[in-house]
Design an enzyme around this catalytic site. Sequence first.
Site, mmCIF file in Angstrom:
data_model
loop_
_atom_site.group_PDB
_atom_site.id
_atom_site.type_symbol
_atom_site.label_atom_id
_atom_site.label_comp_id
_atom_site.label_asym_id
_atom_site.label_seq_id
_atom_site.Cartn_x
_atom_site.Cartn_y
_atom_site.Cartn_z
ATOM 1 N N THR A 299 48.819 32.497 41.979
ATOM 2 C CA THR A 299 47.534 32.770 41.433
ATOM 3 C C THR A 299 47.515 33.792 40.255
ATOM 4 O OG1 THR A 299 45.433 33.704 41.865
ATOM 5 C CG2 THR A 299 47.035 34.588 43.329
ATOM 6 N N TYR B 69 44.053 39.157 48.906
ATOM 7 C CA TYR B 69 44.790 37.848 48.199
ATOM 8 C C TYR B 69 45.655 37.925 47.192
ATOM 9 C CZ TYR B 69 44.365 33.576 45.858
ATOM 10 O OH TYR B 69 44.729 32.357 45.334
#
Length: 153
Positions: free
Chosen positions: A117, A142
């Site tokens: 990501t 995350y």
Amino acid sequence: MTVLVTGGGGYIGSHMVWALVDAGEDVAVIDRLSTGFRWAIAPQAKFYEGDIADTVLLERIFAENSIDAIIHFAGSIVVPESVADPLGYYENNTVKSRALIAAAVKAGVPHFVFSSTAAVYGTPVSNDPVAEEASLNPESPYGSSKLMTEIML
């Protein structure tokens, strides 16, 4: 040879499965279907319902298929949720990825593609595309959980 797609019932994973099938590849999918859907997976793919950290299931998948590549999409992806439950995100994204990587190494799988990501870079300093050489600065559990998996790989 077979490509194993983790999280193959999710949005991106299922599209990858369909693209691989359309390209004539043999495909196996592992997904616990916590956020994905069985109906989204191409029927030509061999489906295994389960967790990527289930070493017994992974051994079975490797024994039943000649896996030469893993494309790893399985994981949790909601930034605010990761702030509310950081340990859950580290468990699901980092610890379970470590188990998958270890099983792949043990089975001699030569290729491993990880869907990470842009959150590993933190907030962009400009509107320009983020270069891979940009400083790593995750600002959420995350982003940190994905970066830790990158480091392991």
